[in-house]
Design a protein around this motif. Sequence first.
Motif, PDB file in Angstrom:
ATOM      1  N   PHE A   1     -63.586 -45.169  69.065  1.00 31.90           N
ATOM      2  CA  PHE A   1     -64.644 -45.250  70.072  1.00 31.90           C
ATOM      3  C   PHE A   1     -64.285 -46.239  71.175  1.00 31.90           C
ATOM      4  CE2 PHE A   1     -67.900 -44.040  66.581  1.00 31.90           C
ATOM      5  CZ  PHE A   1     -67.491 -42.723  66.677  1.00 31.90           C
ATOM      6  N   TYR A   2     -63.859 -47.447  70.787  1.00 30.46           N
ATOM      7  CA  TYR A   2     -63.586 -48.427  71.834  1.00 30.46           C
ATOM      8  C   TYR A   2     -62.255 -48.166  72.534  1.00 30.46           C
ATOM      9  CZ  TYR A   2     -64.943 -52.458  74.468  1.00 30.46           C
ATOM     10  OH  TYR A   2     -65.355 -53.256  75.504  1.00 30.46           O
ATOM     11  N   THR A   3     -61.365 -47.442  71.880  1.00 29.14           N
ATOM     12  CA  THR A   3     -60.159 -46.993  72.575  1.00 29.14           C
ATOM     13  C   THR A   3     -60.539 -46.137  73.771  1.00 29.14           C
ATOM     14  OG1 THR A   3     -58.765 -47.061  70.599  1.00 29.14           O
ATOM     15  CG2 THR A   3     -58.062 -45.594  72.361  1.00 29.14           C
ATOM     16  N   THR A   4     -61.526 -45.253  73.590  1.00 30.41           N
ATOM     17  CA  THR A   4     -61.931 -44.377  74.691  1.00 30.41           C
ATOM     18  C   THR A   4     -62.622 -45.160  75.807  1.00 30.41           C
ATOM     19  OG1 THR A   4     -64.068 -43.827  73.638  1.00 30.41           O
ATOM     20  CG2 THR A   4     -62.176 -42.424  73.125  1.00 30.41           C
ATOM     21  N   TYR A   5     -63.299 -46.262  75.448  1.00 31.25           N
ATOM     22  CA  TYR A   5     -63.895 -47.096  76.494  1.00 31.25           C
ATOM     23  C   TYR A   5     -62.815 -47.622  77.431  1.00 31.25           C
ATOM     24  CZ  TYR A   5     -68.783 -47.473  74.927  1.00 31.25           C
ATOM     25  OH  TYR A   5     -70.092 -47.216  74.629  1.00 31.25           O
ATOM     26  N   HIS A   6     -61.768 -48.205  76.860  1.00 30.11           N
ATOM     27  CA  HIS A   6     -60.700 -48.754  77.698  1.00 30.11           C
ATOM     28  C   HIS A   6     -59.859 -47.651  78.327  1.00 30.11           C
ATOM     29  CE1 HIS A   6     -60.301 -53.185  77.778  1.00 30.11           C
ATOM     30  NE2 HIS A   6     -61.240 -53.091  76.862  1.00 30.11           N
ATOM     31  N   LEU A   7     -59.730 -46.545  77.649  1.00 29.73           N
ATOM     32  CA  LEU A   7     -59.011 -45.409  78.219  1.00 29.73           C
ATOM     33  C   LEU A   7     -59.662 -44.964  79.530  1.00 29.73           C
ATOM     34  CD1 LEU A   7     -57.721 -42.349  76.259  1.00 29.73           C
ATOM     35  CD2 LEU A   7     -59.231 -41.967  78.181  1.00 29.73           C
ATOM     36  N   SER A   8     -60.983 -45.016  79.588  1.00 30.86           N
ATOM     37  CA  SER A   8     -61.697 -44.574  80.795  1.00 30.86           C
ATOM     38  C   SER A   8     -61.730 -45.634  81.883  1.00 30.86           C
ATOM     39  CB  SER A   8     -63.126 -44.164  80.428  1.00 30.86           C
ATOM     40  OG  SER A   8     -63.869 -45.270  79.943  1.00 30.86           O
ATOM     41  N   ARG A   9     -61.419 -46.907  81.545  1.00 30.73           N
ATOM     42  CA  ARG A   9     -61.407 -47.972  82.550  1.00 30.73           C
ATOM     43  C   ARG A   9     -60.064 -48.069  83.277  1.00 30.73           C
ATOM     44  NH1 ARG A   9     -63.818 -53.058  79.060  1.00 30.73           N
ATOM     45  NH2 ARG A   9     -65.661 -51.974  78.210  1.00 30.73           N
ATOM     46  N   LYS A  10     -59.008 -47.658  82.643  1.00 30.87           N
ATOM     47  CA  LYS A  10     -57.662 -47.928  83.138  1.00 30.87           C
ATOM     48  C   LYS A  10     -57.253 -47.113  84.367  1.00 30.87           C
ATOM     49  CE  LYS A  10     -53.627 -49.886  82.837  1.00 30.87           C
ATOM     50  NZ  LYS A  10     -53.443 -51.313  83.130  1.00 30.87           N
ATOM     51  N   PRO A  11     -57.702 -45.859  84.550  1.00 38.00           N
ATOM     52  CA  PRO A  11     -57.173 -45.049  85.658  1.00 38.00           C
ATOM     53  C   PRO A  11     -57.292 -45.687  87.035  1.00 38.00           C
ATOM     54  CG  PRO A  11     -58.357 -43.640  84.133  1.00 38.00           C
ATOM     55  CD  PRO A  11     -58.585 -45.055  83.681  1.00 38.00           C
ATOM     56  N   ILE A  12     -58.325 -46.501  87.279  1.00 37.64           N
ATOM     57  CA  ILE A  12     -58.505 -47.082  88.608  1.00 37.64           C
ATOM     58  C   ILE A  12     -57.304 -47.919  89.009  1.00 37.64           C
ATOM     59  CG2 ILE A  12     -59.745 -49.090  87.704  1.00 37.64           C
ATOM     60  CD1 ILE A  12     -60.387 -47.309  91.055  1.00 37.64           C
ATOM     61  N   SER A  13     -56.678 -48.612  88.040  1.00 37.17           N
ATOM     62  CA  SER A  13     -55.520 -49.439  88.378  1.00 37.17           C
ATOM     63  C   SER A  13     -54.282 -48.590  88.660  1.00 37.17           C
ATOM     64  CB  SER A  13     -55.223 -50.424  87.240  1.00 37.17           C
ATOM     65  OG  SER A  13     -54.801 -49.744  86.071  1.00 37.17           O
ATOM     66  N   ILE A  14     -54.227 -47.397  88.087  1.00 42.52           N
ATOM     67  CA  ILE A  14     -53.060 -46.532  88.275  1.00 42.52           C
ATOM     68  C   ILE A  14     -53.107 -45.828  89.619  1.00 42.52           C
ATOM     69  CG2 ILE A  14     -51.760 -44.586  87.316  1.00 42.52           C
ATOM     70  CD1 ILE A  14     -51.733 -47.103  85.591  1.00 42.52           C
ATOM     71  N   ILE A  15     -54.287 -45.405  90.037  1.00 39.69           N
ATOM     72  CA  ILE A  15     -54.374 -44.590  91.256  1.00 39.69           C
ATOM     73  C   ILE A  15     -54.427 -45.420  92.537  1.00 39.69           C
ATOM     74  CG2 ILE A  15     -55.456 -42.663  90.053  1.00 39.69           C
ATOM     75  CD1 ILE A  15     -57.790 -44.245  92.283  1.00 39.69           C
ATOM     76  N   LYS A  16     -54.503 -46.753  92.417  1.00 35.50           N
ATOM     77  CA  LYS A  16     -54.533 -47.592  93.621  1.00 35.50           C
ATOM     78  C   LYS A  16     -53.305 -47.358  94.499  1.00 35.50           C
ATOM     79  CE  LYS A  16     -57.342 -51.426  91.909  1.00 35.50           C
ATOM     80  NZ  LYS A  16     -57.328 -52.821  91.415  1.00 35.50           N
ATOM     81  N   SER A  17     -52.126 -47.296  93.876  1.00 35.19           N
ATOM     82  CA  SER A  17     -50.904 -47.115  94.662  1.00 35.19           C
ATOM     83  C   SER A  17     -50.794 -45.699  95.214  1.00 35.19           C
ATOM     84  CB  SER A  17     -49.676 -47.437  93.798  1.00 35.19           C
ATOM     85  OG  SER A  17     -49.687 -46.701  92.600  1.00 35.19           O
TER      86      SER A  17
END
Length: 468
Positions: free
Chosen positions: A31-47
């Motif tokens: 469950f908490y893996t999916t929480y962080h999984l959904s937070r991370k994309p913003i840092s990837i798509i910045k570039s």
Amino acid sequence: MRSLAPGIKLITSFSRDSWYRFFILLLTFVFYTTYHLSRKPISIIKSQLHRNCSNVIHPADLNITDNDTWCDWAPFDQNNYQNLFGVLDNCFLVAYAIGMFFSGIFGERLPLRYYLSSGMILSGIFTALFGLGFYWQIHSLWYYCLVQALNGLVQTTGWPAVVACVGNWFGKGKRGFIMGIWNSHTSVGNILGSLIAGVYVSSAWGLSFIVPGIIIAAAGVICFLFLVESKCLIFSANTSTAVETVEDHTEAISFCGALRIPGVVEFSLCLLFAKLVSYTFLYWLPLYIANVAHFDPKKAGDLSTLFDVGGIVGGILAGLISDYSGGRATTCCAMLIIAAPMINNLFFFVCISSSALFGPAGMLLWCGALVNGPYALITTAVSADLGTHECLRGNSRALSTVTAIIDGTGSIGAAVGPLLAGLISPTGWNNVFYMLIAADVLACLVRLKADVYYYFCIIAINIYNIIK
């Protein structure tokens, strides 16, 4: 002579209670893996939202008016794009920090299964809405800020709930080691989020959010169907059916009452600075690698996952060492002290050795272990210990509130760190790393000086009472 297969013998050697413990540990991990999984994309798509378009081949049928920004996504095509990224991060993190202080109070008073599953489904909706902005051609900063803020609020349902569940099922004996392994869900979620976002970032970055949104929403449905939040069930040996025990009518602890528990304030302030460092890396490390090492967005995102791999090892080591030494605070301080020079070395290696991956990769692993180790220990084993402190006299309805106070205070640092990074990075990445080193040192000093501050406050209160 016939005998049971070895695997069946192993399975039957564990009690039913042990299997339920394992099942709850696995469920809350996912469950908490999916929480962080959904937070991370913003840092990837910045570039990807802001690139050097002069190096990108543009379609022949496209009329180009600005050779430097034609491939950027408005409104992040301006010179102040780093400040806008900082605002976007803070819409999530400030909402998360504010909501966290209330989340624990709700978590103590509502069924955790309903609370957690509804939060996951709503988080999936808001995460997907951010990605749909790509397909709906939305270029309004306010839209993305609103979605981020709402997502930050509903994501506060996660941490107090899962820590309360695990704390209800496991005693203090090996809590540091067990929660150290369990807390690797943070790093695993970051790694998976980076890899999933990296698949779509260069082709259709909207899917970098939509896919994680679907995953966390699906996990919310699983939570509703299968989560057992505490040892509230006993099992009949004859019928193997569940029978509910008498409901706990103990009054839930108040916010001020939780603050009076020894160690809550000190560890909360320590986590504020530790989480500032961790979340700055979480949101800005891929962009830093892309800018300084001149990697493409996918390669930068993939390399940044090594920081989270180190975080897995660091969290487990911190829990194991604190269990055997009996010193949670000492373990945190030791790792924070060693982390400061490692952060400086990471800046040096990425800048100087960007052509070779071995140096930066090693530093990312080391920094991930030393930065996330204390962060993981405080948010798991320390929070669980304080939430079941002996001064509570058996009151089991404090764990969620204590966890929310500690993580909520830490989330203030998590909001400030990326904001400062956005404001400072235009002056040079070296200044961002100086800020991170200073925060790391402050995290250590706050915890080391906690006892001094405590006795100073006691003396000051006594002097005030005498004068009064």
